[in-house]
Motif scaffolding. Structure first.
Motif, PDB file in Angstrom:
ATOM      1  N   LEU A   1      -4.444   9.125 -10.884  1.00  0.00           N
ATOM      2  CA  LEU A   1      -3.333   9.943 -10.416  1.00  0.00           C
ATOM      3  C   LEU A   1      -2.623   9.285  -9.230  1.00  0.00           C
ATOM      4  N   ALA A   2      -3.387   8.593  -8.392  1.00  0.00           N
ATOM      5  CA  ALA A   2      -2.807   7.942  -7.215  1.00  0.00           C
ATOM      6  C   ALA A   2      -3.751   6.842  -6.744  1.00  0.00           C
ATOM      7  N   ALA A   3      -3.195   5.908  -5.967  1.00  0.00           N
ATOM      8  CA  ALA A   3      -3.999   4.853  -5.329  1.00  0.00           C
ATOM      9  C   ALA A   3      -3.924   5.051  -3.824  1.00  0.00           C
ATOM     10  N   LEU A   4      -5.084   4.999  -3.154  1.00  0.00           N
ATOM     11  CA  LEU A   4      -5.076   5.224  -1.709  1.00  0.00           C
ATOM     12  C   LEU A   4      -5.803   4.087  -0.980  1.00  0.00           C
ATOM     13  N   PHE A   5      -5.426   3.971   0.272  1.00  0.00           N
ATOM     14  CA  PHE A   5      -6.073   2.998   1.147  1.00  0.00           C
ATOM     15  C   PHE A   5      -6.956   3.752   2.127  1.00  0.00           C
ATOM     16  N   SER A   6      -8.258   3.294   2.204  1.00  0.00           N
ATOM     17  CA  SER A   6      -9.200   3.944   3.105  1.00  0.00           C
ATOM     18  C   SER A   6     -10.156   2.905   3.672  1.00  0.00           C
ATOM     19  N   ARG A   7     -10.190   2.831   5.005  1.00  0.00           N
ATOM     20  CA  ARG A   7     -11.112   1.895   5.633  1.00  0.00           C
ATOM     21  C   ARG A   7     -12.560   2.283   5.346  1.00  0.00           C
ATOM     22  N   GLU A   8     -12.839   3.581   5.298  1.00  0.00           N
ATOM     23  CA  GLU A   8     -14.200   4.033   5.026  1.00  0.00           C
ATOM     24  C   GLU A   8     -14.662   3.574   3.644  1.00  0.00           C
ATOM     25  N   LEU A   9     -13.772   3.632   2.663  1.00  0.00           N
ATOM     26  CA  LEU A   9     -14.136   3.200   1.318  1.00  0.00           C
ATOM     27  C   LEU A   9     -14.348   1.687   1.268  1.00  0.00           C
ATOM     28  N   ILE A  10     -13.515   0.949   2.019  1.00  0.00           N
ATOM     29  CA  ILE A  10     -13.678  -0.509   2.038  1.00  0.00           C
ATOM     30  C   ILE A  10     -15.033  -0.885   2.627  1.00  0.00           C
ATOM     31  N   VAL A  11     -15.442  -0.204   3.713  1.00  0.00           N
ATOM     32  CA  VAL A  11     -16.743  -0.469   4.321  1.00  0.00           C
ATOM     33  C   VAL A  11     -17.864  -0.091   3.370  1.00  0.00           C
ATOM     34  N   ALA A  12     -17.730   1.052   2.718  1.00  0.00           N
ATOM     35  CA  ALA A  12     -18.775   1.493   1.795  1.00  0.00           C
ATOM     36  C   ALA A  12     -18.886   0.553   0.613  1.00  0.00           C
ATOM     37  N   ARG A  13     -17.738   0.013   0.157  1.00  0.00           N
ATOM     38  CA  ARG A  13     -17.784  -0.938  -0.956  1.00  0.00           C
ATOM     39  C   ARG A  13     -18.505  -2.222  -0.524  1.00  0.00           C
ATOM     40  N   GLY A  14     -18.263  -2.654   0.724  1.00  0.00           N
ATOM     41  CA  GLY A  14     -18.944  -3.855   1.210  1.00  0.00           C
ATOM     42  C   GLY A  14     -20.445  -3.649   1.298  1.00  0.00           C
ATOM     43  N   GLU A  15     -20.868  -2.474   1.767  1.00  0.00           N
ATOM     44  CA  GLU A  15     -22.299  -2.186   1.848  1.00  0.00           C
ATOM     45  C   GLU A  15     -22.930  -2.190   0.466  1.00  0.00           C
TER      46      GLU A  15
ATOM     47  N   ARG B   1      -4.583   6.810   3.227  1.00  0.00           N
ATOM     48  CA  ARG B   1      -3.128   6.734   3.071  1.00  0.00           C
ATOM     49  C   ARG B   1      -2.808   6.601   1.584  1.00  0.00           C
ATOM     50  N   ILE B   2      -1.838   7.405   1.094  1.00  0.00           N
ATOM     51  CA  ILE B   2      -1.434   7.339  -0.311  1.00  0.00           C
ATOM     52  C   ILE B   2      -0.469   6.168  -0.465  1.00  0.00           C
ATOM     53  N   ASP B   3      -0.930   5.097  -1.142  1.00  0.00           N
ATOM     54  CA  ASP B   3      -0.079   3.923  -1.325  1.00  0.00           C
ATOM     55  C   ASP B   3       0.736   3.977  -2.617  1.00  0.00           C
ATOM     56  N   LYS B   4       0.217   4.661  -3.633  1.00  0.00           N
ATOM     57  CA  LYS B   4       0.906   4.672  -4.925  1.00  0.00           C
ATOM     58  C   LYS B   4       0.608   5.976  -5.658  1.00  0.00           C
ATOM     59  N   LEU B   5       1.654   6.591  -6.263  1.00  0.00           N
ATOM     60  CA  LEU B   5       1.487   7.764  -7.119  1.00  0.00           C
ATOM     61  C   LEU B   5       1.730   7.349  -8.569  1.00  0.00           C
ATOM     62  N   PHE B   6       0.723   7.554  -9.409  1.00  0.00           N
ATOM     63  CA  PHE B   6       0.886   7.270 -10.836  1.00  0.00           C
ATOM     64  C   PHE B   6       1.433   8.494 -11.585  1.00  0.00           C
ATOM     65  N   VAL B   7       1.167   9.677 -11.055  1.00  0.00           N
ATOM     66  CA  VAL B   7       1.717  10.920 -11.600  1.00  0.00           C
ATOM     67  C   VAL B   7       2.461  11.598 -10.456  1.00  0.00           C
ATOM     68  N   ASN B   8       3.779  11.656 -10.569  1.00  0.00           N
ATOM     69  CA  ASN B   8       4.573  12.149  -9.449  1.00  0.00           C
ATOM     70  C   ASN B   8       5.442  13.352  -9.795  1.00  0.00           C
ATOM     71  N   PHE B   9       5.101  14.075 -10.866  1.00  0.00           N
ATOM     72  CA  PHE B   9       5.885  15.277 -11.185  1.00  0.00           C
ATOM     73  C   PHE B   9       4.963  16.364 -11.730  1.00  0.00           C
ATOM     74  N   VAL B  10       5.345  17.603 -11.455  1.00  0.00           N
ATOM     75  CA  VAL B  10       4.598  18.766 -11.935  1.00  0.00           C
ATOM     76  C   VAL B  10       4.866  18.950 -13.426  1.00  0.00           C
ATOM     77  N   GLY B  11       3.823  19.301 -14.182  1.00  0.00           N
ATOM     78  CA  GLY B  11       3.945  19.488 -15.618  1.00  0.00           C
ATOM     79  C   GLY B  11       3.435  18.324 -16.425  1.00  0.00           C
ATOM     80  N   ALA B  12       3.062  17.229 -15.748  1.00  0.00           N
ATOM     81  CA  ALA B  12       2.553  16.062 -16.472  1.00  0.00           C
ATOM     82  C   ALA B  12       1.209  16.385 -17.118  1.00  0.00           C
ATOM     83  N   GLU B  13       1.019  15.948 -18.351  1.00  0.00           N
ATOM     84  CA  GLU B  13      -0.248  16.111 -19.045  1.00  0.00           C
ATOM     85  C   GLU B  13      -1.141  14.914 -18.724  1.00  0.00           C
ATOM     86  N   VAL B  14      -2.357  15.184 -18.244  1.00  0.00           N
ATOM     87  CA  VAL B  14      -3.271  14.106 -17.872  1.00  0.00           C
ATOM     88  C   VAL B  14      -4.604  14.322 -18.589  1.00  0.00           C
TER      89      VAL B  14
END
Length: 561
Positions: free
Chosen positions: A154-168, A135-148
């Motif tokens: 670019l964004a922060a997301l929530f993922s149960r799979e990543l949380i489990v993998a981080r615990g392992e 799930r996309i919880d936060k967008l740090f870049v939210n417009f087309v044309g932004a220089e990165v």
């Protein structure tokens, strides 16, 4: 008979100037016998327009009514037909401004102007996809044309799979030092990388306890598209962002077949665009497509340009924008070649001719073989040698005089009987050429641009069907839409001349009449025309001049059989 209406007009001007010169010269040197005062003796009087009309007394030509010109001792007068050398009398030469130059070897220079657009390099694009369901919880870049930059979140997301993998991964780090521990840690790191985390992010995991994980830019560039919003659920493999590297841009243009002899990889191109006024981008040609577009007979050419960042309202953007229009200039210079000024060549398209100085007021017509055309000079492959002097100004009047002195040329021969297929191709060509000519006569650029692609196709088809008889058609068939009516007329002129020539040669085989018209002032409307002659065809109606339109719609006359 003169070869064209242009020659007729020049003859009238020539005769008038000659008569004026003869009158002035006669006033200064009245006819008399040689005397002690040194006055020259008049041998006879001659018509400049009809040189076989001669008299021992002043008077007028019995054919045209022009005053006879005195011919003095030491002069030959105007020679009658049968001699290749054109000789001008002293009075005539004094009135006509003849300028000459020496044939020499010099570099052939040409400025090729092209038009295209600024495009991007698609190989420098990256699409960033979701590695896990999240799930996309936060967008740090939210417009087309932004220089990165690479590694920027670019964004922060929530993922149960990543949380489990981080615990392992955290548990693996807490195990006692052993070979098994190292294997477990390596396996956990590999799993995290497969789930989209970078090595830098993995190193920071042991100290993090939050539920969100950052998605970072894989490369430095410009955000071309964003496909997600905050709160959106995404599946594994779903595209989130597209990033393009615009630090290098392509200037892409179409090179016409006739210009490909000049263009080479490595040549420098000066590029300008209205979106960056006053600045010239210079870069070499990087690639020439070996495949020509069959419809336009053009090849794609690519130039790679540097595209720096510029500040604007406290932010940065690339100087060159994607898909903007641009112009290019290619300056070409060859090794020294045998050349003549362009003004010295008469009829460069069909039967090139120059006049070579053979003595005082004596000029010889010389057929030459031309190579490439530079901006100011023609390359000469055969016909004259370096060191010879040729006429650059006044050659049209000399040529008009030569037409009087030479027997009339035979009319252009009719074509051998054509097949039904060939006649059908010619009829289609005449239909489309007449329609395009009507659009130009009406000053209707939109109608021209709509109809001209069909004319290009019809000309190419007719050239292919007619074989040898269609060679000239094939050489000038490449017309297309234009940005303004003047450019449209310039492009139309060579093909119109070829179509009119074909119509004249096919008169006896056509079941429906095709009218051929001639304008004696075409060069005023089409500066690139080598002579003032301009011909076009019409299927019906009164004369409508496509080279001038409303400005001089009825200028010209029909060319009768």
């Amino acid at each position: 008979m003169p070869r064209s209406f242009l020659s007729f007009l020049l003859l009238i001007s020539f005769a008038a100037l000659t008569a004026l010169g003869g009158w002035w010269f006669g006033r200064q040197h009245p006819p008399s016998s040689a005397s002690a005062s040194g006055e020259r003796k008049v041998l006879f009087y001659q018509s400049p327009m009809h040189p076989w009309i001669k008299s021992d007394q002043p008077g007028n030509c019995t054919i045209c009514g022009m005053k006879l010109t005195p011919v003095y001792e030491g002069e030959t007068g105007v020679e009658e037909a049968g001699s290749q050398t054109v000789r001008l009398g002293a009075a005539t030469a004094g009135v006509v401004n003849i300028e000459t130059t020496e044939v020499s070897r010099q570099p052939l220079k040409r400025l090729i102007r092209v038009a295209g657009q600024i495009d991007d390099d698609e190989t420098r694009h990256r699409r960033l996809s979701a590695y896990v369901d999240a799930r996309i919880d936060k967008l740090f870049v939210n417009f087309v044309g932004a220089e990165v930059t690479a590694g920027q979140p670019l964004a922060a997301l929530f993922s149960r799979e990543l949380i489990v993998a981080r615990g392992e991964y955290a548990l693996a780090l807490k195990q006692p030092q052993s070979v098994q521990r190292d294997v477990t840690i390596a396996a956990s790191e590999q799993k995290l990388r497969r789930m989209g985390l970078t090595p830098e992010q993995i190193k920071k995991l042991p100290g993090e306890t939050g539920d969100n994980f950052d998605i970072v830019a894989p490369s430095t560039g410009t955000v071309v598209s964003r496909m997600v919003y905050e709160g959106q659920y995404v599946k594994e493999g779903e595209v989130l962002f597209e990033i393009g590297d615009f630090s290098k841009m392509w200037f892409v243009f179409n090179a016409y077949e006739r210009d490909l002899a000049w263009i080479r990889v490595g040549q420098m191109v000066e590029v300008t665009t209205p979106s960056v006024p006053g600045k010239v981008f210079t870069a070499p040609i990087d690639f020439i497509d070996p495949n020509l577009e069959p419809q336009t007979r053009t090849a794609k050419v690519r130039v790679i340009l540097d595209n720096p960042l510029v500040g604007e309202a406290g932010k940065e953007r690339r100087e060159l924008l994607h898909k903007v229009y641009a112009d290019g200039r290619i300056r070409v210079e060859t090794e020294p070649l045998l050349t003549v000024p362009r003004s010295a060549v008469l009829s460069p398209g069909a039967d090139p001719l120059v006049y070579v100085v053979k003595g005082e007021r004596q000029y010889e017509p010389r057929r030459v073989t031309l190579g490439r055309a530079g901006d100011d000079v023609w390359e000469v492959l055969a016909g004259i040698e370096a060191g010879e002097r040729i006429v650059t100004t006044g050659n049209l009047l000399i040529d008009a005089q030569a037409q009087l002195e030479m027997p009339a040329t035979a009319p252009m021969p009719a074509l051998a009987p054509l097949s039904e297929t060939q006649l059908a191709a010619a009829k289609t060509l005449f239909d489309t050429a007449s329609a395009v000519g009507e659009a130009l006569a009406s000053d209707d650029l939109a109608a021209h641009n709509t109809r001209v692609p069909a004319l290009h196709e019809a000309a190419m088809a007719a050239a292919q069907e007619l074989g040898d008889a269609g060679q000239r058609l094939g050489a000038v068939a490449h017309v297309g839409p234009a940005e303004d009516i003047k450019t449209a007329r310039v492009k139309f002129y060579p093909l119109s001349m070829a179509v009119a020539e074909l119509a004249v040669r096919l008169r006896t085989q056509l079941d429906t009449p095709v009218k051929v018209f001639e304008c004696p002032m075409a060069k005023s409307a089409v500066p690139s025309a080598e002579t003032n002659q301009g011909r076009w065809i019409q299927l019906a109606g009164t004369i409508r001049n496509p080279f001038f339109g409303a400005e001089m719609l009825e200028c010209g006359a029909e060319v009768k059989p």
